[in-house]
Write a protein that holds these residues in place. Structure first.
Motif, PDB file in Angstrom:
ATOM      1  N   GLU A   1      -0.429  16.639  78.567  1.00 24.41           N
ATOM      2  CA  GLU A   1      -1.780  16.989  78.142  1.00 24.41           C
ATOM      3  C   GLU A   1      -2.828  15.990  78.656  1.00 24.41           C
ATOM      4  OE1 GLU A   1      -1.343  16.905  73.953  1.00 24.41           O
ATOM      5  OE2 GLU A   1      -0.175  18.776  73.837  1.00 24.41           O
ATOM      6  N   LYS A   2      -2.417  14.707  78.827  1.00 28.71           N
ATOM      7  CA  LYS A   2      -3.421  13.668  79.031  1.00 28.71           C
ATOM      8  C   LYS A   2      -3.361  12.958  80.367  1.00 28.71           C
ATOM      9  CE  LYS A   2      -3.514  12.677  74.060  1.00 28.71           C
ATOM     10  NZ  LYS A   2      -3.285  11.637  73.020  1.00 28.71           N
ATOM     11  N   HIS A   3      -2.304  13.208  81.197  1.00 26.36           N
ATOM     12  CA  HIS A   3      -2.235  12.465  82.454  1.00 26.36           C
ATOM     13  C   HIS A   3      -3.428  12.818  83.334  1.00 26.36           C
ATOM     14  CE1 HIS A   3      -0.651  10.463  85.979  1.00 26.36           C
ATOM     15  NE2 HIS A   3       0.346   9.980  85.230  1.00 26.36           N
ATOM     16  N   GLN A   4      -3.992  11.792  83.990  1.00 25.70           N
ATOM     17  CA  GLN A   4      -5.223  11.952  84.736  1.00 25.70           C
ATOM     18  C   GLN A   4      -5.031  12.632  86.079  1.00 25.70           C
ATOM     19  OE1 GLN A   4      -8.306  11.112  83.300  1.00 25.70           O
ATOM     20  NE2 GLN A   4      -6.816  11.073  81.605  1.00 25.70           N
ATOM     21  N   ASP A   5      -3.819  12.507  86.675  1.00 21.28           N
ATOM     22  CA  ASP A   5      -3.565  13.138  87.963  1.00 21.28           C
ATOM     23  C   ASP A   5      -3.066  14.566  87.740  1.00 21.28           C
ATOM     24  OD1 ASP A   5      -3.061  13.042  90.938  1.00 21.28           O
ATOM     25  OD2 ASP A   5      -1.026  13.435  90.230  1.00 21.28           O
ATOM     26  N   PRO A   6      -3.731  15.587  88.308  1.00 30.80           N
ATOM     27  CA  PRO A   6      -3.365  16.987  88.045  1.00 30.80           C
ATOM     28  C   PRO A   6      -1.924  17.314  88.435  1.00 30.80           C
ATOM     29  CG  PRO A   6      -5.525  16.857  89.078  1.00 30.80           C
ATOM     30  CD  PRO A   6      -4.954  15.472  89.129  1.00 30.80           C
ATOM     31  N   SER A   7      -1.482  16.823  89.596  1.00 29.77           N
ATOM     32  CA  SER A   7      -0.129  17.141  90.044  1.00 29.77           C
ATOM     33  C   SER A   7       0.910  16.509  89.122  1.00 29.77           C
ATOM     34  CB  SER A   7       0.085  16.655  91.480  1.00 29.77           C
ATOM     35  OG  SER A   7      -0.759  17.326  92.372  1.00 29.77           O
ATOM     36  N   THR A   8       0.656  15.270  88.732  1.00 31.80           N
ATOM     37  CA  THR A   8       1.592  14.585  87.833  1.00 31.80           C
ATOM     38  C   THR A   8       1.589  15.239  86.462  1.00 31.80           C
ATOM     39  OG1 THR A   8       1.182  12.517  89.024  1.00 31.80           O
ATOM     40  CG2 THR A   8       2.258  12.353  86.880  1.00 31.80           C
ATOM     41  N   ARG A   9       0.398  15.607  85.972  1.00 33.36           N
ATOM     42  CA  ARG A   9       0.298  16.281  84.670  1.00 33.36           C
ATOM     43  C   ARG A   9       1.043  17.616  84.698  1.00 33.36           C
ATOM     44  NH1 ARG A   9      -4.758  16.237  84.313  1.00 33.36           N
ATOM     45  NH2 ARG A   9      -5.281  18.374  84.931  1.00 33.36           N
ATOM     46  N   SER A  10       0.884  18.345  85.789  1.00 34.58           N
ATOM     47  CA  SER A  10       1.588  19.627  85.922  1.00 34.58           C
ATOM     48  C   SER A  10       3.105  19.414  85.906  1.00 34.58           C
ATOM     49  CB  SER A  10       1.158  20.310  87.223  1.00 34.58           C
ATOM     50  OG  SER A  10       1.887  21.501  87.419  1.00 34.58           O
ATOM     51  N   ASN A  11       3.560  18.341  86.536  1.00 29.51           N
ATOM     52  CA  ASN A  11       4.997  18.053  86.551  1.00 29.51           C
ATOM     53  C   ASN A  11       5.501  17.756  85.143  1.00 29.51           C
ATOM     54  OD1 ASN A  11       7.368  17.702  88.287  1.00 29.51           O
ATOM     55  ND2 ASN A  11       7.321  15.573  87.587  1.00 29.51           N
ATOM     56  N   TYR A  12       4.704  17.035  84.335  1.00 26.09           N
ATOM     57  CA  TYR A  12       5.097  16.761  82.953  1.00 26.09           C
ATOM     58  C   TYR A  12       5.120  18.043  82.134  1.00 26.09           C
ATOM     59  CZ  TYR A  12       5.410  11.681  83.130  1.00 26.09           C
ATOM     60  OH  TYR A  12       5.821  10.398  83.403  1.00 26.09           O
ATOM     61  N   GLN A  13       4.252  18.978  82.441  1.00 26.05           N
ATOM     62  CA  GLN A  13       4.269  20.266  81.749  1.00 26.05           C
ATOM     63  C   GLN A  13       5.564  21.023  82.061  1.00 26.05           C
ATOM     64  OE1 GLN A  13       0.654  22.043  83.176  1.00 26.05           O
ATOM     65  NE2 GLN A  13      -0.683  20.782  81.852  1.00 26.05           N
TER      66      GLN A  13
END
Length: 776
Positions: free
Chosen positions: A750-762
Motif C-alpha cells: 500500500e505504501k511503497h513509493q516505487d510503483p513497480s516495487t509496490r505492485s510486486n508487493y501486491q
C-alpha cells in the motif's frame, strides 16, 4: 431315504478317519529299476545328473543331506542384469513319506556359550524350522547312499521353487515351444544347468495407442553347489566402520542375559594355523581358496583393464591386512557361472550406472558370490563434469571430450567404488570431507592417500587442484584410501585398531550434515566451494575457445550451449554445498562408547561467512558474469529466470524444519556462540527484502527473487502447519516470522513509493493469501 443318508454319513466319516499320509506315501524305485529305464543318460559328479528324454533328475548323496547348498539363477545371455531373488542358501534333508525337504537358511537365536549343549538344544527345540517345499523321492541310490529327485518342473517353471524368476516380467511366462533345457556341466561339488526361455509380450505406445508383440529370449544359468563345511570366523560390527551386518540374538548361559549382536557380512578368507601364525608376525599370506574375478570376454580390452585396476586397488588393501593374492582374474568360460567364491563382471545392461547383486549366507554373514554389470556408458556420463572441473589440469579432455584414456581412468574409479558393494561396505559419506584443501592440492599427499579417505560413496573429481600445484593427472581421481584400508584390516585382519587417521571413520548420508553429502570435498566446505566457483568463472568465459579446439565432430554450437548450461549447474552445486552450512550439524558416533553419538553444530563464523558469500554471489544482485552470448543467441535459455530459479532453490534451504530445529538447539546449547534463527531472519530481511525500505526501488531480478521466496514460504507454512507435525520450537519460530513478514508485505503493498516495487508487493500479498491464509 433315511437309509441312503446313513450310508452317505458313514462314507464321509470313513474319509475323515482314513490316514491321508498313507495315501501319499509312494514307494520310490530301486536304483536298479531306475537305471534300467531305456534311453537314460547319466553324468556322474558330486551331484549326478540323469536325463530321460525331456526329464531331468538330480542324485543327492547322503553326505550332502543337511548341508548348506548354494542355489543361484542368473541371466547368462541376453540384455538383462537379472539375478533371481530366490538365489541363496538351502538345505536338502529327507522328510516323511519318501520326500526330500528344502529349507532356506534363516537367522535363528543362538547360544553365546557354544559349550552349553543343553542351552543349544533348548533353543533348537523352542521353534520349528519352516519347510519351504518338498520333492518326492523318485528312486533310492545304490546301497541307499543317495536319493534321486526330479528337477524337470524346477527347470521349466519360472513361478516358484529353487530357480524362481517370476519377479522379472520378461521371464515370468515363457512359451514352452521356445523354451527348454539346453544342457548342464559339472562344478566343484555342484552342477550348473543352462536353460533357454522365450516369450512374447504386447506393448502399446500410450501416445499413438498403437502396439505390437515384443519377443524376448534369454539363456539362464542355474547353479546347485554344496558349500564347504567350515564355518566363517565372524567379526562383530564396529561403529567406526560401515559394513552391512546380520543381527543375532545371543543367550549367555553364564550371565543369564540375552543380547542382540551385529556381525559383519564379509568374504571368508581362511588359511592353515601355520600360515595364520606367519600373518600375525606381519607376513602377508595367501588364502586357501582365492576369489575368482571373472571378466566377460566381450569386454573391450581398455575397459577390461579398468575393471582389473579397480579391483587391484582393493587387493592392495587386503594385502595391507595380511592377505595377498586374494583375487584370481579369469575370462575362461568355466568360471562364468554364479558359483561359490566367484565375482562376475558382465559387460552390458548397465546404461544408468554399475549394477551389482551380492548373495550371502543370512546365518553366518559370509558373502558367497556376486555379479556386477558394467559398461563404459557409466564413465561417459561423468566426462562433462570432468571437462569442467579438471579441464585446466588435464589436456587430454580438452583435446577430445571422449578421450579413451580419460574414460578408462573414470571407469577405474567407478569400478573401485562399486566394488565396495561387493564387499558389503556401506557408502561412507564422510570419506570425502576428511582431508584439508591443502592436502588435496599437494602432490606428495595425493600420492600417498589420494583426494579422499574412502572410495565407497561414489566418484568426485579433484576440483581443488590448480595449475601450478604440480598435481599429476592420476591424482585428479579418487581411489581406495586410508579409511578403506582400515575397514578391510578390521574385517579381515587380526587387529581391533581404531581408524589410523583422525576423523577417517564411517558416517552415513545425513541431509542435515554438510560433511556427509555426495560430491563435497575437503574438511573446509566453505573455502572449497568458493574455490570451485572461482574455477567455474574462469572456465565459463573460455568455453568457446576450448570447444573450438576440439575435433570437428565435437566443435559444435550445441556443445558450447550445453557446456555453458552445465557450468551454471556446477555453479549451483557449489553454492548448494555452501548454503548447507547454515543450520548444519554433524552427528558422529563416539567410537569408544556404545550406541553413543556426539552432535556438533556448525561454527557461527562459518555460517556467517557462507551467508556473506551467498549475498555477493547470488542473493544480493544478479551475477553478471553468467551473461554470455552463447545462451542469449540460442533463444532457448532465459539467463535472468535461471538465476532467479537458482536463488529460489537456495533460499528453500531455510524452509526446512531440520534446519530450524538445528538453529534452535544450537542456540540452546551454545548460547551467544551460536548463529541463531533471529539472525537468519534478519539476514533475509536485509538481503532479500532490502529491510523493507518503503523508499528504495528494487531491481527486476530482486523482485523476482522476493516473489518466489514468499510463494515458497507460504506454501511451506501451509504444508507444515502445526497439526502436520512440525516440532513446537521450530513451528513457533517459523510462525512468528511468517506473520510479521505478511504484515510488512501488506504494508508495503500500500505504501511503497516505487510503483513497480509496490505492485510486486501486491502480487506477493495475493500469493500469501492464496497459498496460506485462504486455506486456514
Amino acid at each position: 431315504m433315511k437309509v441312503l443318508n446313513v450310508y452317505l454319513l458313514l462314507w464321509v466319516t470313513l474319509l475323515f478317519v482314513c490316514p491321508v499320509a498313507a495315501q501319499q506315501d509312494v514307494k520310490p524305485m530301486t536304483y536298479e529299476q531306475f537305471k534300467e529305464q531305456k534311453d537314460l543318460q547319466a553324468d556322474k559328479g558330486f551331484y549326478t545328473v540323469y536325463r530321460l528324454n525331456d526329464q531331468y533328475y538330480l542324485e543327492i548323496p547322503t553326505e550332502g543331506l543337511g548341508k548348506e547348498v548354494l542355489v543361484t539363477t542368473q541371466v547368462a545371455h541376453g540384455m538383462a542384469a537379472f539375478v533371481s531373488e530366490a538365489s541363496g542358501v538351502i538345505r536338502f534333508s529327507e522328510g516323511r513319506n519318501n520326500t526330500v525337504q528344502v529349507v532356506r537358511n534363516r537367522l535363528t537365536d543362538v547360544s553365546a556359550d557354544s559349550t552349553d549343549v543343553c542351552m543349544m538344544m533348548a533353543l533348537k527345540k523352542s521353534g520349528l524350522v519352516p519347510i519351504d517345499y518338498t520333492f518326492p523321492i523318485v528312486a533310492r541310490g545304490e546301497d541307499g547312499k543317495s536319493v534321486i529327485i526330479e528337477l524337470t518342473g524346477e527347470l521349466n517353471n519360472p513361478g516358484s521353487g529353487l530357480f524362481n524368476v517370476s519377479s522379472y516380467h520378461w521371464l515370468s511366462h515363457p512359451d514352452p515351444s521356445r523354451s527348454g533345457v539346453d544342457g548342464w556341466r559339472m562344478l566343484d561339488k555342484g552342477v550348473v544347468f543352462s536353460v533357454t526361455r522365450g516369450q512374447s509380450d504386447y506393448q502399446s505406445n500410450p501416445q499413438t495407442q498403437e502396439g505390437r508383440d515384443i519377443a524376448a529370449r534369454y539363456i539362464l544359468e542355474m547353479v546347485i553347489q554344496q558349500l564347504p563345511g567350515d564355518r566363517m570366523k565372524q567379526r562383530i560390527s564396529h561403529p567406526a566402520y560401515g559394513f552391512e551386518t546380520i543381527g543375532v540374538t545371543e543367550y549367555d548361559t553364564k550371565r543369564y542375559v540375552a543380547q542382540k549382536r551385529e556381525y559383519i557380512r564379509k568374504w571368508n578368507l581362511t588359511a592353515s594355523a601355520k600360515e595364520i601364525k606367519k600373518q600375525k608376525r606381519g607376513i602377508a599370506i595367501e588364502p586357501e581358496r582365492q576369489i575368482c574375478v571373472y571378466i566377460d570376454p566381450v569386454t573391450p580390452a581398455p575397459f577390461a583393464e579398468s575393471i582389473k585396476n579397480g579391483v587391484k586397488q582393493w587387493e592392495k588393501a587386503f594385502e595391507a591386512a595380511g592377505w595377498k593374492n586374494v583375487f584370481r582374474f579369469s575370462s575362461d568360460a568355466k568360471d562364468a557361472s554364479l558359483s561359490y567364491r566367484t565375482i562376475l563382471f558382465r559387460w552390458g545392461s548397465a546404461y544408468n550406472g554399475i549394477y551389482s547383486s551380492v548373495i550371502d549366507n543370512p546365518v553366518t554373514g559370509e558373502i558367497l558370490c556376486a555379479r556386477v554389470n558394467v559398461m563404459d556408458v557409466a564413465a561417459d556420463e561423468l566426462l562433462g563434469m570432468y571437462f569442467l572441473q579438471c579441464g585446466l589440469l588435464d589436456g587430454r579432455i580438452r583435446k577430445d571430450l571422449h578421450s579413451l584414456a580419460v574414460r578408462q581412468d573414470v571407469l577405474t574409479a567407478q569400478v573401485a567404488s562399486a566394488f565396495a558393494e561387493v564387499l558389503k561396505m556401506k557408502p561412507n559419506k564422510a570419506g570425502y570431507t576428511v582431508f584439508t584443501p591443502a592436502n588435496i592440492r599437494s602432490e606428495k599427499w595425493l600420492n600417498r592417500y589420494g583426494i579422499t579417505a574412502s572410495i565407497t560413496s561414489g566418484v568426485t573429481f579433484n576440483y581443488l587442484a590448480q595449475p601450478g600445484d604440480g598435481v599429476s593427472v592420476k591424482n585428479l581421481f579418487p581411489r581406495v584410501s586410508v579409511y578403506d584400508y582400515d575397514a578391510i584390516k578390521y574385517a579381515y585382519g587380526n587387529s581391533d585398531a581404531l581408524p589410523s587417521m583422525r576423523g577417517a571413520f564411517y558416517a552415513p548420508e545425513d541431509k542435515g550434515d554438510p560433511y556427509a553429502q555426495d560430491g563435497f570435498l575437503s574438511n573446509d566446505i566453505l573455502n572449497a566451494s568458493i574455490q570451485g566457483v572461482e574455477a567455474v568463472k574462469e572456465i565459463y568465459l573460455r568455453l568457446s575457445e576450448w570447444i573450438n579446439q576440439l575435433p570437428d565432430d565435437q566443435n559444435t554450437w550445441k556443445n558450447v550451449s550445453d557446456f555453458t548450461v552445465k557450468a551454471q549447474a556446477l555453479f549451483q552445486t557449489y553454492l548448494t554445498q555452501m548454503v548447507k552450512l547454515v543450520g548444519g550439524r554433524s552427528v558422529r558416533p563416539i567410537i569408544k562408547g556404545v550406541n553413543e553419538t556426539r552432535v556438533t553444530y556448525m561454527p557461527r563464523e562459518q555460517q556467517e561467512e557462507a551467508l556473506n558469500y551467498l549475498e555477493s554471489a547470488i542473493f544480493g544482485e544478479f551475477p553478471e558474469w553468467v551473461r554470455v552470448k552463447e545462451l542469449d543467441q540460442s533463444g532457448v535459455f532465459d539467463t535472468d529466470q535461471m538465476m532467479v530459479g537458482l536463488a529460489e532453490a537456495l533460499l528453500r534451504h531455510f524452509m526446512n524444519k531440520e534446519v530450524m530445529e538445528s538453529l534452535v538447539a544450537g542456540e540452546r546449547r551454545l548460547g551467544e556462540k551460536a548463529f541463531t534463527a533471529r539472525e537468519l531472519f534478519a539476514y533475509l530481511d536485509r538481503v532479500v527484502f532490502e529491510n523493507f525500505d518503503p523508499n528504495k526501488a528494487v531491481s527486476t531480478y530482486k523482485r523476482g527473487v522476493q516473489a518466489c521466496f514468499v510463494s515458497e514460504f507460504a506454501r511451506f507454512m501451509a504444508q507444515n502447519n502445526i497439526s502436520f507435525g512440525l516440532s513446537n520450537g521450530a513451528n513457533g519460530v517459523y510462525h512468528a516470522y511468517f506473520v510479521e513478514l505478511a504484515r510488512k508485505v501488506k504494508d508495503l503493498s500500500e505504501k511503497h513509493q516505487d510503483p513497480s516495487t509496490r505492485s510486486n508487493y501486491q502480487v506477493m500479498l495475493l500469493r500469501m493469501n492464496r497459498e496460506y491464509f485462504d486455506k486456514q
